[in-house]
Design a protein around this motif. Structure first.
Motif, PDB file in Angstrom:
ATOM      1  N   SER A   1      -6.401  -4.307   8.566  1.00 54.54           N
ATOM      2  CA  SER A   1      -6.563  -4.622  10.097  1.00 54.54           C
ATOM      3  C   SER A   1      -5.905  -5.554  10.647  1.00 54.54           C
ATOM      4  CB  SER A   1      -8.009  -5.002  10.108  1.00 54.54           C
ATOM      5  OG  SER A   1      -8.310  -4.919  11.380  1.00 54.54           O
ATOM      6  N   GLU A   2      -5.646  -6.546   9.867  1.00 60.95           N
ATOM      7  CA  GLU A   2      -4.970  -7.878  10.622  1.00 60.95           C
ATOM      8  C   GLU A   2      -3.380  -7.361  10.944  1.00 60.95           C
ATOM      9  OE1 GLU A   2      -5.170 -10.818   7.498  1.00 60.95           O
ATOM     10  OE2 GLU A   2      -7.160 -11.356   7.838  1.00 60.95           O
ATOM     11  N   GLN A   3      -2.727  -6.353  10.233  1.00 63.36           N
ATOM     12  CA  GLN A   3      -1.301  -5.893  10.438  1.00 63.36           C
ATOM     13  C   GLN A   3      -1.513  -4.793  11.348  1.00 63.36           C
ATOM     14  OE1 GLN A   3       1.271  -6.019   7.069  1.00 63.36           O
ATOM     15  NE2 GLN A   3       0.349  -7.549   6.194  1.00 63.36           N
ATOM     16  N   ASP A   4      -2.741  -4.381  12.079  1.00 61.78           N
ATOM     17  CA  ASP A   4      -2.873  -3.377  12.911  1.00 61.78           C
ATOM     18  C   ASP A   4      -2.467  -1.858  12.134  1.00 61.78           C
ATOM     19  OD1 ASP A   4      -3.953  -4.796  15.196  1.00 61.78           O
ATOM     20  OD2 ASP A   4      -1.494  -5.391  15.489  1.00 61.78           O
ATOM     21  N   ALA A   5      -3.078  -1.856  10.919  1.00 59.81           N
ATOM     22  CA  ALA A   5      -2.641  -0.570   9.867  1.00 59.81           C
ATOM     23  C   ALA A   5      -3.853  -0.029   9.638  1.00 59.81           C
ATOM     24  CB  ALA A   5      -1.824  -1.138   8.843  1.00 59.81           C
ATOM     25  N   CYS A   6      -3.668   1.233   9.195  1.00 58.88           N
ATOM     26  CA  CYS A   6      -5.082   2.193   8.962  1.00 58.88           C
ATOM     27  C   CYS A   6      -4.522   2.963   7.743  1.00 58.88           C
ATOM     28  CB  CYS A   6      -5.396   3.000  10.091  1.00 58.88           C
ATOM     29  SG  CYS A   6      -6.329   4.405   9.668  1.00 58.88           S
ATOM     30  N   TYR A   7      -5.438   2.732   6.782  1.00 62.42           N
ATOM     31  CA  TYR A   7      -5.000   3.237   5.476  1.00 62.42           C
ATOM     32  C   TYR A   7      -4.661   4.772   5.491  1.00 62.42           C
ATOM     33  CZ  TYR A   7      -5.212   5.223   0.775  1.00 62.42           C
ATOM     34  OH  TYR A   7      -5.046   5.856  -0.264  1.00 62.42           O
ATOM     35  N   ARG A   8      -5.557   5.497   6.230  1.00 59.18           N
ATOM     36  CA  ARG A   8      -5.311   7.017   6.528  1.00 59.18           C
ATOM     37  C   ARG A   8      -4.085   7.245   7.152  1.00 59.18           C
ATOM     38  NH1 ARG A   8      -9.823  10.382   9.568  1.00 59.18           N
ATOM     39  NH2 ARG A   8     -11.037   9.848   7.475  1.00 59.18           N
ATOM     40  N   ASP A   9      -3.705   6.481   8.101  1.00 58.42           N
ATOM     41  CA  ASP A   9      -2.274   6.682   8.726  1.00 58.42           C
ATOM     42  C   ASP A   9      -1.285   6.517   7.606  1.00 58.42           C
ATOM     43  OD1 ASP A   9      -3.393   7.161  10.874  1.00 58.42           O
ATOM     44  OD2 ASP A   9      -3.105   5.460  12.146  1.00 58.42           O
ATOM     45  N   LEU A  10      -1.299   5.401   6.936  1.00 54.40           N
ATOM     46  CA  LEU A  10      -0.275   5.102   5.546  1.00 54.40           C
ATOM     47  C   LEU A  10      -0.235   6.301   4.827  1.00 54.40           C
ATOM     48  CD1 LEU A  10      -1.045   1.387   5.069  1.00 54.40           C
ATOM     49  CD2 LEU A  10       0.994   2.408   6.612  1.00 54.40           C
ATOM     50  N   LEU A  11      -1.468   6.965   4.432  1.00 54.29           N
ATOM     51  CA  LEU A  11      -1.418   8.086   3.502  1.00 54.29           C
ATOM     52  C   LEU A  11      -0.530   8.943   4.076  1.00 54.29           C
ATOM     53  CD1 LEU A  11      -2.287   9.381   0.801  1.00 54.29           C
ATOM     54  CD2 LEU A  11      -4.393   9.882   2.075  1.00 54.29           C
TER      55      LEU A  11
ATOM     56  N   LYS B   1      -7.799  -0.895  -6.046  1.00 51.58           N
ATOM     57  CA  LYS B   1      -7.887  -1.425  -7.460  1.00 51.58           C
ATOM     58  C   LYS B   1      -6.553  -1.806  -8.293  1.00 51.58           C
ATOM     59  CE  LYS B   1     -10.101   0.428 -12.045  1.00 51.58           C
ATOM     60  NZ  LYS B   1     -11.082   1.549 -12.578  1.00 51.58           N
ATOM     61  N   GLN B   2      -5.722  -0.607  -7.919  1.00 48.51           N
ATOM     62  CA  GLN B   2      -4.076  -0.685  -8.368  1.00 48.51           C
ATOM     63  C   GLN B   2      -3.544  -2.255  -7.860  1.00 48.51           C
ATOM     64  OE1 GLN B   2      -1.011   1.529  -7.018  1.00 48.51           O
ATOM     65  NE2 GLN B   2      -0.631   2.261  -9.223  1.00 48.51           N
ATOM     66  N   ILE B   3      -4.069  -2.644  -6.863  1.00 47.79           N
ATOM     67  CA  ILE B   3      -3.088  -3.603  -6.395  1.00 47.79           C
ATOM     68  C   ILE B   3      -3.958  -4.920  -6.814  1.00 47.79           C
ATOM     69  CG2 ILE B   3      -1.699  -2.434  -4.682  1.00 47.79           C
ATOM     70  CD1 ILE B   3      -3.298  -3.472  -2.749  1.00 47.79           C
TER      71      ILE B   3
ATOM     72  N   VAL C   1       0.830  -1.128   0.010  1.00 49.24           N
ATOM     73  CA  VAL C   1      -0.071   0.024  -0.007  1.00 49.24           C
ATOM     74  C   VAL C   1       0.925   1.239   0.069  1.00 49.24           C
ATOM     75  CG1 VAL C   1      -1.818   1.454   1.391  1.00 49.24           C
ATOM     76  CG2 VAL C   1      -1.993  -1.022   1.128  1.00 49.24           C
ATOM     77  N   ARG C   2       1.772   1.256   0.835  1.00 46.66           N
ATOM     78  CA  ARG C   2       2.850   2.370   0.931  1.00 46.66           C
ATOM     79  C   ARG C   2       3.382   2.602  -0.596  1.00 46.66           C
ATOM     80  NH1 ARG C   2       5.504   0.446   5.871  1.00 46.66           N
ATOM     81  NH2 ARG C   2       4.978   1.793   7.694  1.00 46.66           N
ATOM     82  N   ASN C   3       3.743   1.483  -1.174  1.00 45.84           N
ATOM     83  CA  ASN C   3       4.383   1.689  -2.722  1.00 45.84           C
ATOM     84  C   ASN C   3       3.386   2.358  -3.442  1.00 45.84           C
ATOM     85  OD1 ASN C   3       6.635   0.289  -1.615  1.00 45.84           O
ATOM     86  ND2 ASN C   3       6.310  -1.433  -2.732  1.00 45.84           N
ATOM     87  N   SER C   4       2.059   1.944  -3.407  1.00 43.93           N
ATOM     88  CA  SER C   4       0.974   2.386  -4.483  1.00 43.93           C
ATOM     89  C   SER C   4       0.678   3.962  -4.028  1.00 43.93           C
ATOM     90  CB  SER C   4      -0.190   1.435  -3.999  1.00 43.93           C
ATOM     91  OG  SER C   4      -0.094   0.424  -4.649  1.00 43.93           O
ATOM     92  N   ILE C   5       0.550   4.228  -2.860  1.00 44.29           N
ATOM     93  CA  ILE C   5       0.502   5.680  -2.266  1.00 44.29           C
ATOM     94  C   ILE C   5       1.603   6.471  -3.009  1.00 44.29           C
ATOM     95  CG2 ILE C   5       0.473   7.212  -0.531  1.00 44.29           C
ATOM     96  CD1 ILE C   5      -0.771   5.165   1.219  1.00 44.29           C
ATOM     97  N   HIS C   6       2.911   5.719  -2.754  1.00 42.90           N
ATOM     98  CA  HIS C   6       4.134   6.729  -3.258  1.00 42.90           C
ATOM     99  C   HIS C   6       3.945   7.033  -4.780  1.00 42.90           C
ATOM    100  CE1 HIS C   6       8.213   7.293  -4.593  1.00 42.90           C
ATOM    101  NE2 HIS C   6       8.657   7.616  -3.385  1.00 42.90           N
ATOM    102  N   ASP C   7       3.491   5.997  -5.580  1.00 43.80           N
ATOM    103  CA  ASP C   7       3.359   6.123  -7.255  1.00 43.80           C
ATOM    104  C   ASP C   7       2.263   6.802  -7.472  1.00 43.80           C
ATOM    105  OD1 ASP C   7       5.678   4.361  -7.221  1.00 43.80           O
ATOM    106  OD2 ASP C   7       4.298   2.720  -7.651  1.00 43.80           O
ATOM    107  N   MET C   8       1.168   7.118  -6.646  1.00 47.80           N
ATOM    108  CA  MET C   8      -0.145   7.729  -7.180  1.00 47.80           C
ATOM    109  C   MET C   8      -0.349   9.114  -6.744  1.00 47.80           C
ATOM    110  SD  MET C   8      -2.684   4.144  -6.312  1.00 47.80           S
ATOM    111  CE  MET C   8      -3.970   5.240  -7.265  1.00 47.80           C
ATOM    112  N   LEU C   9       0.612   9.436  -5.619  1.00 43.78           N
ATOM    113  CA  LEU C   9       0.484  10.852  -5.028  1.00 43.78           C
ATOM    114  C   LEU C   9       0.448  12.176  -6.057  1.00 43.78           C
ATOM    115  CD1 LEU C   9       1.886  10.791  -1.453  1.00 43.78           C
ATOM    116  CD2 LEU C   9      -0.306  11.441  -2.128  1.00 43.78           C
ATOM    117  N   PRO C  10       1.534  11.950  -7.122  1.00 43.69           N
ATOM    118  CA  PRO C  10       1.824  13.054  -8.037  1.00 43.69           C
ATOM    119  C   PRO C  10       0.650  13.346  -8.764  1.00 43.69           C
ATOM    120  CG  PRO C  10       3.606  11.671  -7.901  1.00 43.69           C
ATOM    121  CD  PRO C  10       2.833  11.085  -7.142  1.00 43.69           C
ATOM    122  N   LEU C  11      -0.569  12.320  -8.947  1.00 40.97           N
ATOM    123  CA  LEU C  11      -1.663  12.292  -9.837  1.00 40.97           C
ATOM    124  C   LEU C  11      -2.826  13.081  -8.917  1.00 40.97           C
ATOM    125  CD1 LEU C  11      -1.335   8.930 -11.721  1.00 40.97           C
ATOM    126  CD2 LEU C  11      -0.584  11.454 -12.654  1.00 40.97           C
TER     127      LEU C  11
END
Length: 324
Positions: free
Chosen positions: A276-286, A262-264, A242-252
């Motif tokens: 959730s299984e990895q105790d992670a939140c999308y908003r925090d990763l973003l 959808k991308q992954i 998810v981090r990789n995808s966010i990194h690639d998509m942010l400039p757009l």
């Protein structure tokens, strides 16, 4: 935790140099320890951590000495850590370099955890070896631990403008018969045995001094490669993907969780469940990814604030940083 633990084959670079110094035949010794010489030629291959520990002990025994680990560390080469080594060399300061070790530790090995404990005047890097489930024995031998800690100190000395030394080193074993007499000379600081942890501490001000080869443009390209490398190592690490995808998509523009799913190639519900299984939140990763990138872009003098804002998906980067 699996009972198969491995280290990056890049460790064979300083090990071979150390063996050359000690006049030990590299190929025959690797064969004696059950390590294929072909691993030395593949920079992304992995070697059994147990085999490498045996190799270190074998060299010590062969020359009736105890300090082969220090000779390995003295022969540090950035390729030891693959892409991570070069990203460390180009980091802004030692703190940034060690934080990359903390984050991308699995590139080097899956044998331990690394954590930086931050204080106002002193930062401490704590190494915690994993245990074999079947025996509860630490994966890393004492000499393997010494190699890793001493290599980080050697790296700091190579990259900083002064003769770096820790404030102290803590080890969780006894110095039986003064077997580890050589450590104080190498670290040039107190080495404490019989401690509750394995760690070394550093002056905060020294860790924040700019490195001679610091280059944010290079570290950004290296981090992209590191993220891809980590994803290849563990395809089940959804957080990293998810981090990789966010990194690639942010400039757009700011990607939604639906965009990333959808991308992954996942359904939104499946992605939410796995995070959730990895105790992670999308908003925090973003937010973590965006803030980290923004801080790195700002250090690049050729980029204006508006350009930085565009690259991290904001029209006004000033408003964003007012939140911090």
């Amino acid at each position: 935790m699996t009972d198969y633990f491995s280290v990056l084959s890049g460790w064979l670079i300083p090990i071979k140099r150390a063996m050359d110094e000690w006049d030990i035949d590299f190929n025959s010794t690797l064969a004696d320890c059950g390590i294929k010489t072909s691993d030395f030629k593949d920079p992304e291959s992995r070697i059994s951590a147990e085999r490498v520990s045996q190799l270190i002990e074998y060299c010590n025994h062969l020359k009736e000495r105890h300090d082969f680990a220090i000779t390995v560390a003295e022969n540090f080469h950035p390729g030891t850590f693959h892409i991570l080594g070069y990203a460390m060399m180009a980091s802004n300061n030692l703190y940034d370099a060690f934080k990359r070790v903390e984050r991308y530790k699995k590139v080097v090995s899956n044998t331990c955890s690394i954590k930086i404990e931050e204080g106002p005047r002193v930062y401490k890097l704590v190494l915690t070896p994993f245990l074999y489930e079947s025996t509860n024995r630490p994966v890393l031998s004492r000499n393997s631990i010494i190699i890793f800690i001493a290599t980080l100190v050697k790296f700091a000395r190579e990259c900083s403008s002064h003769n770096f030394r820790p404030q102290e080193v803590n080890l969780n074993w006894s110095n039986t018969e003064n077997m580890f007499y050589f450590l104080s000379d190498f670290f040039n600081c107190p080495v404490n045995f019989d401690q509750d942890e394995i760690s070394f501490s550093c002056d905060t001000a020294i860790l924040k001094e700019p490195l001679l080869g610091g280059n944010p443009l290079i570290t950004q390209s290296h981090e992209k490669m590191l993220n891809e490398f980590v994803s290849r190592l563990d395809k089940n690490d959804v957080v990293q993907i998810v981090r990789n995808s966010i990194h690639d998509m942010l400039p757009l523009g700011t990607p939604t969780q639906t965009d990333v799913a959808k991308q992954i190639g996942m359904s939104l519900r499946n992605l939410q469940r796995k995070l959730s299984e990895q105790d992670a939140c999308y908003r925090d990763l973003l937010e973590e990814t965006r803030k980290k990138l923004a801080l790195e872009y700002i250090t690049q003098g050729h980029l204006s604030l508006s350009e930085v804002g565009y690259l991290v998906g904001f029209s006004n980067i000033g408003i964003y940083f007012n939140k911090y």
